[in-house]
Structure formats: structure tokens, C-alpha cells
Design an enzyme around this catalytic site. Structure first.
Site, short mmCIF file in Angstrom:
data_model
loop_
_atom_site.label_atom_id
_atom_site.label_comp_id
_atom_site.label_asym_id
_atom_site.label_seq_id
_atom_site.Cartn_x
_atom_site.Cartn_y
_atom_site.Cartn_z
N GLY A 12 -11.77 6.48 -5.23
CA GLY A 12 -12.78 5.87 -4.36
C GLY A 12 -12.25 5.58 -2.97
N HIS A 13 -11.01 5.12 -2.89
CA HIS A 13 -10.41 4.87 -1.58
C HIS A 13 -10.31 6.17 -0.79
CE1 HIS A 13 -8.05 3.14 1.57
NE2 HIS A 13 -6.93 3.74 1.22
N ASP A 34 -4.28 15.51 -5.49
CA ASP A 34 -4.34 14.42 -6.47
C ASP A 34 -3.64 14.87 -7.74
OD1 ASP A 34 -6.21 11.71 -6.74
OD2 ASP A 34 -5.71 12.62 -8.67
N ASP A 35 -2.94 13.94 -8.38
CA ASP A 35 -2.18 14.28 -9.58
C ASP A 35 -3.04 14.37 -10.83
OD1 ASP A 35 0.10 14.49 -8.07
OD2 ASP A 35 0.79 12.45 -8.49
N GLY A 68 -4.40 3.15 -3.02
CA GLY A 68 -4.62 1.72 -2.84
C GLY A 68 -3.40 0.86 -3.10
N HIS A 135 -6.95 -12.61 17.63
CA HIS A 135 -5.91 -12.27 18.61
C HIS A 135 -4.51 -12.55 18.08
CE1 HIS A 135 -4.95 -16.50 19.56
NE2 HIS A 135 -6.24 -16.71 19.29
N HIS A 144 -2.42 -4.61 2.67
CA HIS A 144 -3.84 -4.36 2.43
C HIS A 144 -4.62 -5.63 2.73
CE1 HIS A 144 -7.16 -2.81 -0.56
NE2 HIS A 144 -7.64 -3.14 0.63
N ILE A 165 -10.36 -9.85 -1.38
CA ILE A 165 -11.68 -9.84 -0.75
C ILE A 165 -12.11 -11.27 -0.38
CG2 ILE A 165 -12.91 -9.93 -2.96
CD1 ILE A 165 -14.93 -7.93 -1.68
#
Length: 215
Positions: A12-13, A34-35, A68, A135, A144, A165
Site C-alpha cells: 500500500g505504501h 518486490d520480493d 514502511g 518552523h 516516519h 497517527i
């Protein structure tokens, strides 16, 4: 810059990263590595091999690591850089980037992000959807910052940390390396020890059960 972009990671990322690349309109072709051999296409783009195959495209493509997990992302990106491969940064056109902002290679800045003036974001970071860095922030390598997180002015986040989140960080706060701050936590003072922090105000989790002040 090459006219081909290869994204490592077709999860998804990886889809969100590909969407940014499409909107940047800088590459004539986009493909994935992708593995998971069962994945053949993503968003109409071909999966052309596994992670180890990246080196066969060294001289013809730019690369972006869309993994991710901070540690895995670091390992793969460090390997690409060591071999002299072209690792790019991806910044969504709808992100707001202030004056005198530095953003390292391998970093993704998602839609709706605001990074205000004189902030510095390191290599291989994820600055996720609709988060804000005010700033003079310093975000070290392979951090992340999750969707909807809000960091006030003059915040420092150490290498390899993850802000969940909706996290809120008060101004003039330093967060050490290799920390996890859980969803919705409010960080009001420095975090000086690696670990997992949750709650309002954020406290350190001990053995998954108890909290302390993080001192």
C-alpha cells in the site's frame, strides 16, 4: 535524473509513492520490485523482479524505497547509495514546502503535508498524509511521521523514530532516536530514552503494562 523510476516495495505504501511519482510527471516509465513473487502488477505498473534485481538497472533508472519499516528501508537505501545508484526524493505537488527547507534523498512527502520554513528532513523519511512540521524542525534519517501528526516549532526527532497517527508534539521538544510514539499521544517534554511512548501526556510503556515519566 533518468527517465525510468523503479519503486522497491509494491505494498500500500508503494501505491501512494507511485501516485506521487505520477503527479510529479518526471519519469516516462514506472515499475516495481518486490520480493513477493505473486504480485505481478500494481496500479497498472509491472513488477519486474525482486529487490536484489535493482542492481541490474543501476545505469538506467532512478530508485525509491517504498518500505514502511524504518530499519528495512534504511538497509535497502544504504545499499543502493553504496553502489552509487540514483535515489530520488518524492514530493507531492499538493504539499506546502516553506523557504529554506531541506529534504534528503529517499524521502517521501505525501499529499497535504506542510513543512514550514528552516526545517530539515533527513534521508529516507516518510512524511505522511496531512501531517505538519512547523518552523525549524529537524527530522533525522529514516523517521516516519504518520498521517495527521502535528509537530510544533523547533522539534527534533531522532534517527529511526516513528510518530504514530495523530501525534502532537509541543514546541522545543527533542525526541531521541529509535522511539515509537503511539497514535494520538501528546509529547510535552523531551524524550531522552529509546522506547515506546503513549498517552496524554506521553509516557513510556514498560513491559507493555505500566507507564513512567520517560525520565
Amino acid at each position: 535524473m533518468n527517465d525510468k523510476l523503479i519503486i522497491i516495495g509494491a505494498s500500500g505504501h508503494g501505491k501512494v509513492v507511485a501516485d506521487i511519482a505520477i503527479k510529479m510527471n518526471k519519469w516516462r516509465s514506472i515499475s516495481f520490485l518486490d520480493d513477493d513473487g505473486s504480485i505481478k502488477t500494481v496500479m497498472g505498473f509491472e513488477v519486474v523482479g525482486k529487490t536484489a534485481d535493482a542492481f541490474t538497472y543501476k545505469d538506467e533508472a532512478d530508485f525509491f524505497v517504498a518500505i514502511g519499516n524504518n530499519g528495512t528501508r534504511k538497509k535497502i537505501q544504504d545499499g543502493l547509495e553504496k553502489e552509487g545508484m540514483s535515489v530520488v526524493r518524492l514530493i507531492h505537488p499538493n504539499a506546502v514546502i516553506g523557504t529554506n527547507v531541506e529534504i534528503g534523498i529517499g524521502t517521501a512527502v505525501m499529499a497535504g503535508v506542510v513543512i514550514n520554513s528552516s526545517s530539515k528532513v533527513g534521508r529516507g523519511c516518510i512524511i505522511n498524509t496531512c501531517c505538519s512540521l512547523d518552523h525549524d524542525n529537524v527530522i533525522e534519517d529514516y523517521v516516519h511521521i504518520s498521517p495527521g501528526a502535528n509537530l510544533a516549532g523547533t522539534v527534533k526527532v531522532g534517527r529511526g523514530s516513528w510518530m504514530g497517527i495523530g501525534v502532537v508534539v509541543s514546541n522545543n521538544v527533542n525526541i531521541t532516536s529509535n522511539c515509537t510514539v503511539g497514535a494520538g499521544a501528546v509529547v510535552m517534554r523531551d524524550i531522552i530514552e529509546p522506547g515506546t511512548y503513549v498517552g496524554i501526556p506521553a509516557g513510556r510503556v514498560n513491559d507493555g503494562k505500566n507507564f513512567n515519566t520517560g525520565k
